[in-house]
Scaffold this active site. Structure first.
Site, PDB file in Angstrom:
ATOM      1  N   GLU A   8     -55.463  23.207 -25.709  1.00 28.40           N
ATOM      2  CA  GLU A   8     -55.020  23.278 -27.280  1.00 28.40           C
ATOM      3  C   GLU A   8     -55.978  24.136 -28.097  1.00 28.40           C
ATOM      4  O   GLU A   8     -55.554  24.915 -29.018  1.00 28.40           O
ATOM      5  CB  GLU A   8     -54.486  22.092 -27.636  1.00 28.40           C
ATOM      6  CG  GLU A   8     -53.286  21.516 -26.890  1.00 28.40           C
ATOM      7  CD  GLU A   8     -52.974  20.392 -27.574  1.00 28.40           C
ATOM      8  OE1 GLU A   8     -51.762  19.725 -27.274  1.00 28.40           O
ATOM      9  OE2 GLU A   8     -53.624  19.609 -28.293  1.00 28.40           O
TER      10      GLU A   8
ATOM     11  N   LYS B 241     -49.923  18.160 -40.163  1.00 33.13           N
ATOM     12  CA  LYS B 241     -48.416  18.624 -39.831  1.00 33.13           C
ATOM     13  C   LYS B 241     -47.954  18.855 -41.282  1.00 33.13           C
ATOM     14  O   LYS B 241     -48.503  18.711 -42.413  1.00 33.13           O
ATOM     15  CB  LYS B 241     -47.811  17.634 -39.271  1.00 33.13           C
ATOM     16  CG  LYS B 241     -48.115  17.349 -37.878  1.00 33.13           C
ATOM     17  CD  LYS B 241     -47.105  16.348 -37.101  1.00 33.13           C
ATOM     18  CE  LYS B 241     -47.560  16.323 -35.566  1.00 33.13           C
ATOM     19  NZ  LYS B 241     -46.384  15.325 -34.867  1.00 33.13           N
TER      20      LYS B 241
ATOM     21  N   PHE C  98     -36.177  15.244 -28.937  1.00 36.82           N
ATOM     22  CA  PHE C  98     -36.708  15.374 -30.037  1.00 36.82           C
ATOM     23  C   PHE C  98     -37.550  16.804 -30.005  1.00 36.82           C
ATOM     24  O   PHE C  98     -38.072  17.205 -30.917  1.00 36.82           O
ATOM     25  CB  PHE C  98     -37.760  14.345 -30.269  1.00 36.82           C
ATOM     26  CG  PHE C  98     -38.865  14.176 -29.221  1.00 36.82           C
ATOM     27  CD1 PHE C  98     -40.004  15.049 -29.512  1.00 36.82           C
ATOM     28  CD2 PHE C  98     -38.832  12.997 -28.592  1.00 36.82           C
ATOM     29  CE1 PHE C  98     -41.073  14.730 -28.658  1.00 36.82           C
ATOM     30  CE2 PHE C  98     -39.941  13.025 -27.518  1.00 36.82           C
ATOM     31  CZ  PHE C  98     -41.007  13.976 -27.529  1.00 36.82           C
TER      32      PHE C  98
ATOM     33  N   HIS D 155     -51.169  15.727 -35.361  1.00 38.16           N
ATOM     34  CA  HIS D 155     -51.128  16.149 -34.053  1.00 38.16           C
ATOM     35  C   HIS D 155     -52.472  15.844 -33.554  1.00 38.16           C
ATOM     36  O   HIS D 155     -53.456  16.081 -34.080  1.00 38.16           O
ATOM     37  CB  HIS D 155     -50.611  17.485 -33.578  1.00 38.16           C
ATOM     38  CG  HIS D 155     -50.999  18.005 -32.078  1.00 38.16           C
ATOM     39  ND1 HIS D 155     -49.990  17.482 -31.094  1.00 38.16           N
ATOM     40  CD2 HIS D 155     -51.907  18.285 -31.882  1.00 38.16           C
ATOM     41  CE1 HIS D 155     -50.728  17.755 -29.946  1.00 38.16           C
ATOM     42  NE2 HIS D 155     -51.780  18.417 -30.195  1.00 38.16           N
TER      43      HIS D 155
ATOM     44  N   ASN E 187     -45.050  12.500 -38.998  1.00 35.83           N
ATOM     45  CA  ASN E 187     -45.996  11.687 -38.587  1.00 35.83           C
ATOM     46  C   ASN E 187     -47.553  12.124 -38.934  1.00 35.83           C
ATOM     47  O   ASN E 187     -48.575  11.798 -38.362  1.00 35.83           O
ATOM     48  CB  ASN E 187     -46.027  10.830 -37.390  1.00 35.83           C
ATOM     49  CG  ASN E 187     -46.189  11.845 -36.164  1.00 35.83           C
ATOM     50  OD1 ASN E 187     -46.303  12.991 -36.322  1.00 35.83           O
ATOM     51  ND2 ASN E 187     -45.883  11.287 -34.982  1.00 35.83           N
TER      52      ASN E 187
ATOM     53  N   ARG F  90     -51.612   7.383 -39.370  1.00 36.90           N
ATOM     54  CA  ARG F  90     -50.362   7.244 -39.405  1.00 36.90           C
ATOM     55  C   ARG F  90     -49.653   5.998 -39.984  1.00 36.90           C
ATOM     56  O   ARG F  90     -48.603   6.063 -40.967  1.00 36.90           O
ATOM     57  CB  ARG F  90     -49.634   7.430 -38.037  1.00 36.90           C
ATOM     58  CG  ARG F  90     -49.816   8.907 -37.308  1.00 36.90           C
ATOM     59  CD  ARG F  90     -49.554   8.949 -36.038  1.00 36.90           C
ATOM     60  NE  ARG F  90     -49.249  10.295 -35.444  1.00 36.90           N
ATOM     61  CZ  ARG F  90     -49.371  10.581 -34.297  1.00 36.90           C
ATOM     62  NH1 ARG F  90     -49.583   9.675 -33.333  1.00 36.90           N
ATOM     63  NH2 ARG F  90     -49.048  11.860 -33.899  1.00 36.90           N
TER      64      ARG F  90
ATOM     65  N   THR G 276     -47.578   7.056 -32.207  1.00 39.41           N
ATOM     66  CA  THR G 276     -46.897   8.048 -32.809  1.00 39.41           C
ATOM     67  C   THR G 276     -45.909   7.388 -33.823  1.00 39.41           C
ATOM     68  O   THR G 276     -45.647   8.277 -34.704  1.00 39.41           O
ATOM     69  CB  THR G 276     -46.072   8.591 -31.262  1.00 39.41           C
ATOM     70  OG1 THR G 276     -46.945   8.796 -30.364  1.00 39.41           O
ATOM     71  CG2 THR G 276     -44.936   9.732 -31.660  1.00 39.41           C
TER      72      THR G 276
ATOM     73  N   ARG H  42     -57.284   9.971 -31.167  1.00 40.62           N
ATOM     74  CA  ARG H  42     -56.259   9.344 -30.989  1.00 40.62           C
ATOM     75  C   ARG H  42     -56.179   7.800 -31.792  1.00 40.62           C
ATOM     76  O   ARG H  42     -55.140   7.459 -32.409  1.00 40.62           O
ATOM     77  CB  ARG H  42     -56.068   9.277 -29.695  1.00 40.62           C
ATOM     78  CG  ARG H  42     -55.839  10.363 -28.724  1.00 40.62           C
ATOM     79  CD  ARG H  42     -54.527  11.445 -29.010  1.00 40.62           C
ATOM     80  NE  ARG H  42     -53.171  10.490 -29.146  1.00 40.62           N
ATOM     81  CZ  ARG H  42     -52.002  11.021 -29.164  1.00 40.62           C
ATOM     82  NH1 ARG H  42     -51.803  12.223 -29.333  1.00 40.62           N
ATOM     83  NH2 ARG H  42     -50.961  10.149 -29.130  1.00 40.62           N
TER      84      ARG H  42
HETATM   85  P1  GDP Z   1     -48.024  12.165 -30.257  1.00 39.61           P
HETATM   86  O1  GDP Z   1     -48.753  12.723 -28.970  1.00 39.61           O
HETATM   87  O2  GDP Z   1     -48.532  10.865 -30.718  1.00 39.61           O
HETATM   88  O3  GDP Z   1     -47.971  13.063 -31.308  1.00 39.61           O
HETATM   89  O4  GDP Z   1     -46.497  11.914 -29.573  1.00 39.61           O
HETATM   90  P2  GDP Z   1     -45.815  12.787 -28.442  1.00 39.61           P
HETATM   91  O5  GDP Z   1     -46.558  13.751 -27.606  1.00 39.61           O
HETATM   92  O6  GDP Z   1     -45.217  11.789 -27.550  1.00 39.61           O
HETATM   93  O7  GDP Z   1     -44.680  13.527 -29.359  1.00 39.61           O
HETATM   94  C1  GDP Z   1     -44.981  14.654 -29.918  1.00 39.61           C
HETATM   95  C2  GDP Z   1     -44.420  14.766 -31.301  1.00 39.61           C
HETATM   96  O8  GDP Z   1     -42.977  14.602 -31.360  1.00 39.61           O
HETATM   97  C3  GDP Z   1     -44.842  13.551 -32.222  1.00 39.61           C
HETATM   98  O9  GDP Z   1     -46.208  13.423 -32.956  1.00 39.61           O
HETATM   99  C4  GDP Z   1     -43.513  13.211 -32.993  1.00 39.61           C
HETATM  100  O10 GDP Z   1     -43.808  14.258 -34.239  1.00 39.61           O
HETATM  101  C5  GDP Z   1     -42.330  13.727 -32.280  1.00 39.61           C
HETATM  102  N1  GDP Z   1     -41.684  12.468 -31.607  1.00 39.61           N
HETATM  103  C6  GDP Z   1     -42.111  12.060 -30.590  1.00 39.61           C
HETATM  104  N2  GDP Z   1     -41.327  11.129 -30.026  1.00 39.61           N
HETATM  105  C7  GDP Z   1     -40.149  11.355 -31.083  1.00 39.61           C
HETATM  106  C8  GDP Z   1     -38.888  10.608 -31.084  1.00 39.61           C
HETATM  107  O11 GDP Z   1     -38.664   9.737 -30.275  1.00 39.61           O
HETATM  108  N3  GDP Z   1     -38.250  10.914 -32.156  1.00 39.61           N
HETATM  109  C9  GDP Z   1     -38.554  11.951 -33.000  1.00 39.61           C
HETATM  110  N4  GDP Z   1     -37.696  12.468 -33.952  1.00 39.61           N
HETATM  111  N5  GDP Z   1     -39.740  12.902 -32.975  1.00 39.61           N
HETATM  112  C10 GDP Z   1     -40.616  12.216 -32.022  1.00 39.61           C
HETATM  113 MG    MG Z   2     -48.793  14.293 -27.869  1.00 34.11          MG
END
Ligand code: GDP
Ligand code: MG
Length: 141
Positions: free
Chosen positions: A128, A11, A59, A117, A114, A104, A93, A87
């Site tokens: 994807e 990212k 978000f 992705h 973070n 992370r 996350t 993962r």
């Molecule tokens: P991932 O699969 O671990 O990347 O997490 P998700 O698919 O749930 O969310 C996608 C991305 O959205 C995350 O990697 C973060 O960059 C962002 N994100 C997720 N949850 C939050 C949150 O609660 N607050 C904020 N600001 N960003 C979030």
């Molecule tokens: Mg995700």
């Protein structure tokens, strides 16, 4: 054990911090291989489309804004159980909840910035990968 492919994105926060190499090293040290890679500066439309599963979440717009704030490195990783392996290497996350030694835990500043992705299922990985790469852009042995 199945050889899988998964999509990974380094990212904008990590590209800005000049830690592309350190992130790729984590994948390589854990048995994953980069079989395609490109640097892109995503358009708003691309980022909105890529993250459409998150439409409606609080978000979503901040995430899109963050993902277009600078260039990213998009790569296809290949290896045994690559989807779950990636993962695990990424960590949770929220970096505060990520296990020590994960990308992370080691490099992320916040739940949003973070570093990486990663696809979350085999089906999602196929979608994807196709979002960013043509089949002929992926190295196959
Ligand atoms: P991932 O699969 O671990 O990347 O997490 P998700 O698919 O749930 O969310 C996608 C991305 O959205 C995350 O990697 C973060 O960059 C962002 N994100 C997720 N949850 C939050 C949150 O609660 N607050 C904020 N600001 N960003 C979030
Ligand atoms: Mg995700």
């Amino acid at each position: 054990m199945a050889i899988e492919r998964t999509l990974s994105i380094i990212k904008p926060d990590a590209v800005a911090k000049n830690i592309i190499g350190e992130v790729l090293t984590k994948f390589e040290k854990n048995g994953l291989r980069v079989v395609a890679a490109k640097m892109l500066h995503l358009s708003r439309k691309q980022a909105e489309g890529f993250y459409e599963v998150h439409i409606g979440k609080s978000f979503y717009q901040p995430l899109v804004d963050f993902m277009i704030s600078g260039p990213v490195l998009v790569q296809v990783l290949e290896g045994e159980n690559a989807v779950i392996m990636n993962r695990n290497i990424m960590g949770a996350t929220d970096p505060k909840k990520a296990d020590p030694g994960t990308i992370r835990a080691d490099f992320a500043d916040s739940i949003e910035a973070n570093v990486v992705h990663g696809s979350d299922s085999i089906d999602n990985a196929k979608q994807e990968i196709a979002f960013f790469f043509k089949p002929e852009e992926i190295y196959s042995r």
